[in-house]
Design an enzyme around this catalytic site. Structure first.
Site, PDB file in Angstrom:
ATOM      1  N   GLU A 127     -12.939  -4.054   4.564  1.00 63.77           N
ATOM      2  CA  GLU A 127     -12.697  -4.929   3.417  1.00 63.77           C
ATOM      3  C   GLU A 127     -11.965  -6.176   3.881  1.00 63.77           C
ATOM      4  OE1 GLU A 127     -10.260  -3.392   0.218  1.00 63.77           O
ATOM      5  OE2 GLU A 127     -10.787  -5.059  -1.078  1.00 63.77           O
ATOM      6  N   GLY A 267      -1.477  -2.471   3.879  1.00 66.61           N
ATOM      7  CA  GLY A 267      -0.827  -1.177   3.721  1.00 66.61           C
ATOM      8  C   GLY A 267      -1.768  -0.019   4.001  1.00 66.61           C
ATOM      9  N   ALA A 268      -2.919  -0.052   3.354  1.00 62.17           N
ATOM     10  CA  ALA A 268      -3.848   1.047   3.509  1.00 62.17           C
ATOM     11  C   ALA A 268      -5.187   0.660   2.899  1.00 62.17           C
ATOM     12  CB  ALA A 268      -3.318   2.300   2.807  1.00 62.17           C
ATOM     13  N   MET A 269      -6.193   1.486   3.135  1.00 59.98           N
ATOM     14  CA  MET A 269      -7.547   1.143   2.708  1.00 59.98           C
ATOM     15  C   MET A 269      -8.293   2.353   2.181  1.00 59.98           C
ATOM     16  SD  MET A 269      -9.749  -1.181   2.357  1.00 59.98           S
ATOM     17  CE  MET A 269     -11.336  -0.820   1.600  1.00 59.98           C
ATOM     18  N   GLU A 270      -8.961   2.121   1.045  1.00 54.31           N
ATOM     19  CA  GLU A 270      -9.535   3.215   0.243  1.00 54.31           C
ATOM     20  C   GLU A 270     -10.949   3.616   0.645  1.00 54.31           C
ATOM     21  OE1 GLU A 270      -8.897   0.045  -0.936  1.00 54.31           O
ATOM     22  OE2 GLU A 270     -10.495  -0.617  -2.285  1.00 54.31           O
ATOM     23  N   ASN A 271     -11.352   3.481   1.900  1.00 54.67           N
ATOM     24  CA  ASN A 271     -12.704   3.872   2.308  1.00 54.67           C
ATOM     25  C   ASN A 271     -13.088   5.229   1.722  1.00 54.67           C
ATOM     26  OD1 ASN A 271     -12.441   1.688   4.348  1.00 54.67           O
ATOM     27  ND2 ASN A 271     -11.000   3.135   5.250  1.00 54.67           N
ATOM     28  N   GLU A 304      -4.426   4.521  -3.072  1.00 56.18           N
ATOM     29  CA  GLU A 304      -5.711   4.598  -2.361  1.00 56.18           C
ATOM     30  C   GLU A 304      -6.564   5.731  -2.925  1.00 56.18           C
ATOM     31  OE1 GLU A 304      -6.189   2.019  -0.732  1.00 56.18           O
ATOM     32  OE2 GLU A 304      -4.091   1.425  -0.528  1.00 56.18           O
ATOM     33  N   HIS A 307      -8.272   4.712  -6.098  1.00 52.17           N
ATOM     34  CA  HIS A 307      -9.424   3.832  -5.881  1.00 52.17           C
ATOM     35  C   HIS A 307     -10.744   4.616  -5.854  1.00 52.17           C
ATOM     36  CE1 HIS A 307      -8.146  -0.261  -5.375  1.00 52.17           C
ATOM     37  NE2 HIS A 307      -7.378  -0.067  -4.317  1.00 52.17           N
ATOM     38  N   GLU A 326      -8.180  -3.874  -8.048  1.00 52.41           N
ATOM     39  CA  GLU A 326      -6.791  -3.855  -7.575  1.00 52.41           C
ATOM     40  C   GLU A 326      -5.766  -3.857  -8.718  1.00 52.41           C
ATOM     41  OE1 GLU A 326      -6.156  -2.846  -4.857  1.00 52.41           O
ATOM     42  OE2 GLU A 326      -7.891  -3.317  -3.603  1.00 52.41           O
TER      43      GLU A 326
HETATM   44  N1  PHE Z   1      -8.000  -2.521  -0.649  1.00 53.82           N
HETATM   45  C1  PHE Z   1      -6.725  -2.239  -0.042  1.00 53.82           C
HETATM   46  C2  PHE Z   1      -5.817  -1.733  -1.172  1.00 53.82           C
HETATM   47  O1  PHE Z   1      -5.815  -0.633  -1.508  1.00 53.82           O
HETATM   48  C3  PHE Z   1      -6.046  -3.378   0.601  1.00 53.82           C
HETATM   49  C4  PHE Z   1      -6.719  -3.940   1.782  1.00 53.82           C
HETATM   50  C5  PHE Z   1      -7.428  -5.127   1.691  1.00 53.82           C
HETATM   51  C6  PHE Z   1      -6.624  -3.320   2.986  1.00 53.82           C
HETATM   52  C7  PHE Z   1      -8.036  -5.678   2.777  1.00 53.82           C
HETATM   53  C8  PHE Z   1      -7.211  -3.868   4.102  1.00 53.82           C
HETATM   54  C9  PHE Z   1      -7.921  -5.035   3.994  1.00 53.82           C
HETATM   55  O2  PHE Z   1      -5.156  -2.420  -1.832  1.00 53.82           O
HETATM   56 ZN    ZN Z   2      -5.860  -1.351  -3.713  1.00 55.72          ZN
END
Ligand code: PHE
Ligand code: ZN
Length: 879
Positions: A127, A267-271, A304, A307, A326
């Site tokens: 992302e 911080g983190a990512m919701e893959n 996360e 999400h 978000e």
């Molecule tokens: N989408 C992530 C979140 O939970 C944030 C994020 C954006 C992480 C871009 C990495 C790169 O908010």
């Molecule tokens: Zn988010």
């Protein structure tokens, strides 16, 4: 400038792509130095696409090795490839399979977008536009496809192979290598793709969903850190249960994995099914993590996870809709934390963050609506406006519709848009349809930037027993939006009678008032209450029911009254903040406060701290006087950070002198018996104790610094140790350097504790701060490519040390600008984020303003900047 204009992406230009990639099969060979990505993309023209329409796939620093269509190699004239794009000149007018192969160099990928290597682990971040750094693709969130990934790697280097979805096959791949095949049945956009390969430890657990399905949960981390993942696992299970209870949302795959990595831009990512986390938001043990760290881990793990429904199952049509996922998901994580901890305290803390970060953004050159309508660099729009103001907008919706009405709208949203990439309009429409309401005007919150100002004057007529509130709304101009429409503002309120009990009225007219809610929707309104026996004190905007600046004509006596009697804890806190803010802003302008005002505030603080029946964490927040940044924000122009710092310390000294006894009592009463627990009650106790200590040390009360030093030495957990050290460092007392040095060595090489040391070294306002930061950064072994380290040191200096960043001699500005130029060569996202510290530069007094502008212009003149930094710089200078 014309090339700049070409780069701008406009919401109004949105159109679906002429082709859809429906299915993705990847074979990824991961090895040191080089990774090979082979992709089979099943592609169809969309209905209405004219035969012969070229197909343009996105790329970013890619090099095409081979290409074939339906199994046959393509002739050179059939396509064009550059690092940024792959064009099929005349694709078939039917479904076909495009096969490509590219090579990647993960070790050289210091931007941390796409496939990169962190501490030996291969991981991905896609992302918003990272997938195009892995393979040529329609890298836009409205292309939903199913993915199947075969990963092949050395079995010793990478025994763990993870990707989205379910593991369907694994085995030997020869030559000491092994493979794993992961299949994700849920169609998703490319930004949710993820892959991890490495030698990792893990912990495992299980969650049974509301329909009795078993989900295998895993958290992967560096070997030896497993015991530090337990709180994250506990948080995850609580989050999964909460989303079922509160929103009826059940998890959908058989596995849910989390991986903690050390190098991460956010911080983190919701893959989907494979969340990847900055390890600072996973690792915790009492010796090294503070209560705040625990609370943050709980919050982000939940964020996360949430999400999965608000982001993954329903995603964004385009990046302008970012706050669709978000803002909504922040709202959901705020609600989770409120339910798990103390709702009023959580609200106060969230509003603190909103005012400290979002309000300044919204008042300066980088202001933009929660849903922007153009951008040059989407990475620069992961902002506090999109996230935190976005959450406030959802919260107002919930306030306007009530809990049941809000839930009806959410249910309809999940039902109607599951499996889609959608828009803010579609989201709002669900609440309209589910509740039979017209929310067109409300949508302005998504479209207009800036913090609305709401001025209120009140008037009581003892003769007619009539009480009136006059509201006037103004919406300040922001870049590109000189004129604004009035917003819909929900004002939660109560009228407090002379004895502190709610005042009553026999009738109300002049506006939309129901129960405890006034809904304003015009530029002005007069609300008249009939039959009010005595003059009440109005408690307005309870719970901070709208993200606005409220200006009342309430006297100090009224505020003190509310601080004592308001049934709304948020407004009790707010009343004391307002008194302190008024004293501090006037003093910063050279108008001295009166002894009576300070004494009254001091007495109210002491009384609150001693009051039975109030939350410890609430009391701690009451003792946290407005920050320097907050005072600067209220002043809004001609800001002199030295003066602000000086008067704030002075006020704390005067108050501390008067209520030292109460503070010492709070400190003494706050010690915690028994084993450490990060729960809200125990953390609240420590927070109050800490706030009292910080007040005493800052206030220069005799013996306080010694108590802090003793607490530092005797502490058995990081909250107490860090708290004591922070109080000492902030005051830069004589033993601060020695204690900081002790802290540096005490924890060995723990990188997350190192970050705390970096932040504590960078934030004190003493004149040595800049040299300290410079020296730390210049050390040959400083980890120059790790975002956490860079942010802890230079981010803390630029955004958390207003006095030294904004030195009148300009040295702080120049240092940060040079840092940005340097880091930009390796990691533009970190660079551009640090640069946003300049966003309020026009509010400084002329000398500092000129110095900041010179540093920015110098940065611009040097050239060679990334699009990320150039965009922030250009907007900052022109706003
Ligand atoms: N989408 C992530 C979140 O939970 C944030 C994020 C954006 C992480 C871009 C990495 C790169 O908010
Ligand atoms: Zn988010």
């Amino acid at each position: 400038m014309s090339s700049e204009t070409e780069q701008t992406v406009f919401l109004s230009d949105y159109s679906p792509s002429p082709y859809a990639i429906e299915k993705v099969e990847l074979e990824v060979e991961i090895a040191p130095e080089v990774a090979r990505v082979h992709a089979w993309l099943t592609i169809s023209p969309r209905e209405g696409t004219a035969p012969g329409t070229p197909l343009v796939l996105d790329g970013d620093e890619l090099m095409l090795d081979s290409i074939a269509l339906d199994g046959a190699p393509l002739v050179l004239s059939a396509y064009a490839s550059t690092p940024r794009a792959l064009t099929l000149i005349e694709p078939p007018a039917r479904r076909f399979v495009l096969e490509t192969s590219v090579k990647l160099a993960p070790e050289k990928n210091l931007r941390l977008m796409g496939l990169y290597r962190s501490n030996g682990t291969w991981c991905t971040q896609c992302e918003p536009e990272g997938f195009r750094r892995i393979t040529y693709f329609l890298d836009r969130p409205d292309n939903l496809a199913v993915y199947r990934v075969k990963m092949i790697a050395d079995a010793a280097l990478a025994p763990v192979l993870l990707a989205n979805g379910n593991l369907v096959e694994q085995g030997d791949a020869g030559n000491g290598r092994h493979f794993a095949v992961w299949d994700d049945p849920f169609p998703k956009p490319s930004y949710l793709f993820a892959m991890v390969a490495g030698d990792l430890g893990s912990i495992h657990d299980e969650f049974t969903t509301m329909n009795g399905r078993k989900v295998a949960l895993g958290i992967y981390c560096a070997h030896g850190k497993e015991d530090q993942c337990l709180y994250a696992m506990d948080s995850l299970k609580r989050a999964m249960a909460w989303d079922e209870r509160r929103f009826g949302r059940e998890y959908d795959l058989d596995v849910f994995n989390i991986v903690a990595v050390s190098d991460f831009n956010f911080g983190a990512m919701e893959n989907k099914g494979l969340n990847i986390f900055n390890d600072k938001l996973v690792f915790a043990k009492p010796e090294t993590a503070t209560d705040a760290d625990y609370a943050n881990i709980e919050r982000v793990i939940a964020h996360e996870y949430f999400h999965n429904w608000t982001g993954d199952r329903i995603t964004c049509r385009d990046w302008f809709q970012l706050c669709l996922k978000e803002g909504l998901t922040v709202f959901r994580d705020q609600e989770f934390s409120s339910d798990e901890r103390s709702r009023p305290v959580k609200r106060i803390e969230d509003v603190r963050v909103l005012r400290a970060a979002q309000f300044p953004e919204d008042a300066g050159p980088l202001a933009h609506p929660p849903r922007p309508d153009h951008y040059k660099e989407i990475n620069n729009f992961y902002t506090t406006t999109v996230y935190e103001k976005g959450a406030e907008v959802v919260r107002m919706l919930a306030t306007l519709l009530g809990e049941a009405g809000f839930r009806k709208g959410m249910d309809l949203y999940f039902e109607r848009h599951d499996g889609e990439a959608t828009t803010i309009e579609a989201f709002i429409k669900c609440f309209e349809d589910a509740n039979g309401r017209d929310l067109r005007q409300f949508q302005q919150w998504y479209l207009q930037a800036g913090t609305p100002r709401l001025a209120v004057t009140e008037n009581y007529d003892a003769g007619t027993k009539r009480y009136t509130l006059d509201f006037t709304q103004t919406n300040p101009p922001t870049p590109g939006q000189p004129e604004k429409q009035p917003m819909v503002i929900p004002v939660k309120f109560g009228l407090v009678g002379p004895n502190g009990a709610p005042a009553t009225w026999t009738g109300v007219s002049g506006g939309n008032v129901a129960d405890d809610l006034i809904v304003l929707d015009g530029a002005s309104a007069r609300i008249t209450f009939e039959g009010v026996a005595n003059r009440p004190v109005p408690s307005l905007l309870r719970g901070f029911s709208a993200p606005i600046n409220l200006e009342t004509n309430l006297s100090e006596a009224d505020q003190l009254f509310l601080a004592r009697h308001d049934s709304d804890p948020f407004n009790r806190w707010q009343a004391l903040q307002e008194i302190a803010t008024a004293l501090l802003t006037r003093a910063a302008r050279g108008m001295n406060w009166t002894g009576e005002s300070v004494a009254a505030l001091a007495a109210a603080l002491a009384e609150t701290v001693a009051a039975p029946g109030l939350d410890d964490a609430f009391k701690a927040n009451v003792l946290g006087l407005p920050t320097e940044a907050n005072i600067a924000r209220v002043l809004a122009s001609d800001v002199d950070p030295d003066a602000i710092h000086r008067v704030r310390v002075q006020l704390i000294e005067e108050i501390a002198r008067q209520i030292a006894g109460a503070l010492q009592a709070a400190y003494a009463a706050g010690s915690v018996d028994g084993a450490y627990s990060p729960d809200a009650a125990q953390a609240g106790k420590r927070a109050l104790r800490q706030a009292a200590l910080a007040f005493l040390v800052r206030g220069g009360v005799g013996g306080a610094a010694e108590i802090a030093a003793r607490q530092y030495q005797a502490a058995t957990n990081m909250s107490d140790r860090f708290g004591a050290l922070a109080a000492i460092a902030a005051n830069w007392t004589a033993d601060a350097p020695a204690l900081l040095a002790d802290f540096r060595t005490r924890y060995g090489e723990d990188p997350l504790v190192f970050d705390k040391w970096l932040a504590l070294s960078a934030s004190p306002a003493d004149d040595g701060a800049l040299e300290r930061v410079r020296a730390i950064l210049a050390a040959p072994d400083f980890p120059r490519n790790n975002p956490n380290r860079l942010r802890a040191l230079v981010g803390s200096f630029a955004s958390g040390n207003p006095v030294q960043f904004a030195r009148a001699d300009g040295a702080g500005f120049r240092f940060v600008a040079d840092f940005v130029a340097d880091v930009d060569k390796r990691n533009p996202q970190v660079a551009s984020r640090v640069l946003t510290a300049f966003r309020t530069f026009r509010t400084y007094e002329p000398v500092r303003r000129a110095a900041a502008e010179a540093a920015l212009k110098n940065l611009a003149d040097a050239g060679g900047l990334s699009r990320n930094v150039a965009d922030i710089l250009e907007r900052t200078l022109s706003g």
